[in-house]
Design a protein around this motif. Structure first.
Motif, mmCIF file in Angstrom:
data_model
loop_
_atom_site.group_PDB
_atom_site.id
_atom_site.type_symbol
_atom_site.label_atom_id
_atom_site.label_comp_id
_atom_site.label_asym_id
_atom_site.label_seq_id
_atom_site.Cartn_x
_atom_site.Cartn_y
_atom_site.Cartn_z
ATOM 1 N N GLY A 262 0.814 -1.199 0.000
ATOM 2 C CA GLY A 262 0.000 0.000 0.000
ATOM 3 C C GLY A 262 0.853 1.257 0.000
ATOM 4 O O GLY A 262 2.060 1.211 0.240
ATOM 5 N N PHE A 263 0.228 2.389 -0.272
ATOM 6 C CA PHE A 263 0.923 3.676 -0.193
ATOM 7 C C PHE A 263 -0.113 4.794 -0.185
ATOM 8 O O PHE A 263 -1.319 4.553 -0.377
ATOM 9 C CB PHE A 263 1.926 3.841 -1.339
ATOM 10 N N ASP A 264 0.341 6.008 0.075
ATOM 11 C CA ASP A 264 -0.523 7.174 0.201
ATOM 12 C C ASP A 264 -0.690 7.835 -1.158
ATOM 13 O O ASP A 264 0.145 8.650 -1.576
ATOM 14 C CB ASP A 264 0.082 8.137 1.229
ATOM 15 N N THR A 265 -1.749 7.502 -1.847
ATOM 16 C CA THR A 265 -1.970 8.016 -3.199
ATOM 17 C C THR A 265 -2.002 9.542 -3.236
ATOM 18 O O THR A 265 -1.392 10.178 -4.099
ATOM 19 C CB THR A 265 -3.295 7.475 -3.762
ATOM 20 N N ASP A 266 -2.712 10.145 -2.297
ATOM 21 C CA ASP A 266 -2.905 11.592 -2.336
ATOM 22 C C ASP A 266 -1.592 12.352 -2.220
ATOM 23 O O ASP A 266 -1.437 13.426 -2.813
ATOM 24 C CB ASP A 266 -3.859 12.021 -1.221
ATOM 25 N N ALA A 267 -0.644 11.812 -1.460
ATOM 26 C CA ALA A 267 0.638 12.511 -1.297
ATOM 27 C C ALA A 267 1.351 12.666 -2.632
ATOM 28 O O ALA A 267 1.982 13.698 -2.891
ATOM 29 C CB ALA A 267 1.522 11.751 -0.310
ATOM 30 N N TYR A 268 1.265 11.670 -3.488
ATOM 31 C CA TYR A 268 1.926 11.729 -4.797
ATOM 32 C C TYR A 268 1.115 12.567 -5.781
ATOM 33 O O TYR A 268 1.687 13.277 -6.618
ATOM 34 C CB TYR A 268 2.133 10.312 -5.344
ATOM 35 N N ALA A 269 -0.201 12.500 -5.693
ATOM 36 C CA ALA A 269 -1.042 13.231 -6.638
ATOM 37 C C ALA A 269 -1.015 14.738 -6.392
ATOM 38 O O ALA A 269 -1.206 15.531 -7.322
ATOM 39 C CB ALA A 269 -2.470 12.715 -6.553
ATOM 40 N N SER A 270 -0.766 15.147 -5.146
ATOM 41 C CA SER A 270 -0.892 16.568 -4.800
ATOM 42 C C SER A 270 0.448 17.283 -4.652
ATOM 43 O O SER A 270 0.462 18.494 -4.385
ATOM 44 C CB SER A 270 -1.674 16.707 -3.490
ATOM 45 N N ALA A 271 1.564 16.584 -4.802
ATOM 46 C CA ALA A 271 2.874 17.205 -4.577
ATOM 47 C C ALA A 271 3.170 18.282 -5.630
ATOM 48 O O ALA A 271 2.817 18.145 -6.803
ATOM 49 C CB ALA A 271 3.967 16.146 -4.599
ATOM 50 N N ALA A 272 3.838 19.336 -5.199
ATOM 51 C CA ALA A 272 4.284 20.390 -6.111
ATOM 52 C C ALA A 272 5.622 20.000 -6.733
ATOM 53 O O ALA A 272 6.448 19.362 -6.073
ATOM 54 C CB ALA A 272 4.424 21.713 -5.366
ATOM 55 N N PRO A 273 5.858 20.342 -7.991
ATOM 56 C CA PRO A 273 7.112 19.951 -8.658
ATOM 57 C C PRO A 273 8.342 20.539 -7.987
ATOM 58 O O PRO A 273 8.324 21.681 -7.511
ATOM 59 C CB PRO A 273 6.943 20.495 -10.085
ATOM 60 N N ASP A 274 9.408 19.770 -7.959
ATOM 61 C CA ASP A 274 10.688 20.238 -7.461
ATOM 62 C C ASP A 274 11.192 21.370 -8.366
ATOM 63 O O ASP A 274 11.332 21.176 -9.582
ATOM 64 C CB ASP A 274 11.681 19.075 -7.466
ATOM 65 N N PRO A 275 11.485 22.545 -7.819
ATOM 66 C CA PRO A 275 11.874 23.687 -8.671
ATOM 67 C C PRO A 275 13.142 23.425 -9.482
ATOM 68 O O PRO A 275 13.222 23.803 -10.658
ATOM 69 C CB PRO A 275 12.078 24.824 -7.667
ATOM 70 N N TRP A 276 14.140 22.788 -8.858
ATOM 71 C CA TRP A 276 15.382 22.522 -9.589
ATOM 72 C C TRP A 276 15.120 21.593 -10.767
ATOM 73 O O TRP A 276 15.548 21.869 -11.901
ATOM 74 C CB TRP A 276 16.411 21.897 -8.658
ATOM 75 N N ALA A 277 14.409 20.480 -10.537
ATOM 76 C CA ALA A 277 14.148 19.527 -11.616
ATOM 77 C C ALA A 277 13.267 20.141 -12.688
ATOM 78 O O ALA A 277 13.484 19.932 -13.892
ATOM 79 C CB ALA A 277 13.509 18.260 -11.045
#
Length: 359
Positions: free
Chosen positions: A170-185
């Motif tokens: 299992g894992f936390d779907t919402d954490a991945y769906a809502s993350a803001a992009p890394d500025p450097w990348a």
């Protein structure tokens, strides 16, 4: 219900089993269960809200299945488990035949049912083969067995009399769906991401060779990887960035910044959590065609033969060239990933606990 979770691997090192045990503890606690977590080398700063945590002493690094496993192997665990397991209604051990899990199984008070979850996958596993008679005997102590995928269940069935129920990672779907992009990348341009430990089994060298083959045709694409693998970028290829270990929040941000994720493991992957994480983050996924990844990804990722750098270069080139195809894969990924959200996996595991607790 009072549930005791036992992880047999060092909790101070990154690893799929450790991550799953922590995630399950969070999910169960959030659902109102009373949870205790036991594991070797548990850092004092390692805290989970509402969860009692106890270290089981030290660990020994041992080669296993193309990797190195930090296995808990400390005599002090016997005393600590005997003193701490008494209040449990259910004991849940992971990789049930490893020392810490066996110690807990044989120290738990009489009448407390034991659930064993198995994570590893391999066509053949010499330690299990050598110990098969003992494993069949030890397996009788388990009230129920689960496995994270069909390939993990097949390994257990091959050497024991157990028939595990499939309860996936299992894992936390919402954490991945809502993350803001890394500025450097995000500032690099188009990002292809590799996530994996620095060991040959994870196949980074395959991804590196494939990227080197197609990089000239895609001058705006960068390969970003963490942790830092052992291989170095070929001469003249300055668009490979190896970051080393990153914390969880930056990991989420790097997924959010990536256009595609490559998962080139050669073998020994029972599930494919990176595949699911990438789908949840809305990335197109190129993965090795191995059973654990097929189970996790279904028909959403693009697959290539493990270890075949030429096939990987062809598929990566097509993926980078085809905007419409990438977009379709990215759009289909989150729905597939949500099947493995902790709300579903935690509920499935709770059903197992209640079944064994009721006899």
């Amino acid at each position: 219900m009072r549930i005791a979770l036992v992880c047999p691997y060092s909790m101070s090192e990154p690893g799929g089993v450790q991550e799953q045990v922590r995630g399950l503890a969070r999910a169960l606690s959030a659902a109102g269960e009373q949870v205790s977590l036991f594991g070797p080398e548990l850092p004092s700063e390692d805290k989970i809200s509402g969860v009692e945590m106890m270290s089981l002493g030290g660990a020994v690094r041992l080669p296993a299945n193309g990797s190195v496993a930090p296995v808990g192997l400390d005599p002090r665990m016997l005393v600590r488990l005997e003193l701490a397991l008494d209040p449990a209604d259910v004991l849940h051990v992971h990789e049930g035949f490893l020392p810490a899990s066996l110690a807990a199984t044989f120290r738990v008070p009489t009448g407390v049912p034991v659930v064993a979850t198995f994570h590893a996958a391999a066509e053949r596993f010499l330690p299990y083969r050598v110990a098969a008679p003992a494993l069949r005997r030890f397996g009788r102590r388990f009230a129920a067995a689960t496995a994270v995928s069909p390939s993990a269940a097949a390994l257990v069935r091959r050497y024991t009399a157990l028939n595990p129920q499939i309860v996936p990672n299992g894992f936390d779907t919402d954490a991945y769906a809502s993350a803001a992009p890394d500025p450097w990348a995000a500032g690099l341009g188009r990002v292809v991401l590799f996530v994996g430990r620095p060991e040959p089994r994870k196949g980074f060298d395959v991804a590196l060779r494939a990227f080197a083959s197609v990089s000239a045709r895609h001058p705006d694409v960068h390969l970003v990887c963490f942790p830092a693998p052992g291989s170095s970028a070929p001469d003249g290829l300055d668009r490979v960035h190896c970051l080393g270990r990153v914390d969880h929040q930056r990991k989420l941000a790097l997924y959010a910044a990536a256009e595609s994720v490559v998962v080139p493991s050669l073998h020994g992957e029972s599930f494919g959590l990176v595949v699911v994480e990438a789908m949840a983050a809305g990335c197109a996924v190129l993965a090795s065609d191995i059973p654990g990844y097929r189970f996790a990804g279904g028909d959403v990722p693009v697959y290539a033969a493990p270890g075949d750098a030429g096939a990987w270069a062809d598929q990566l080139d097509l993926l980078l060239s085809g905007h419409k195809r990438r977009s379709e894969l990215a759009e289909r990924g989150p729905a597939r990933a949500r099947e493995f959200d902790w709300t579903n996996v935690g509920a499935a595991m709770s059903d197992v606990y209640r079944a064994v607790a009721s006899g």
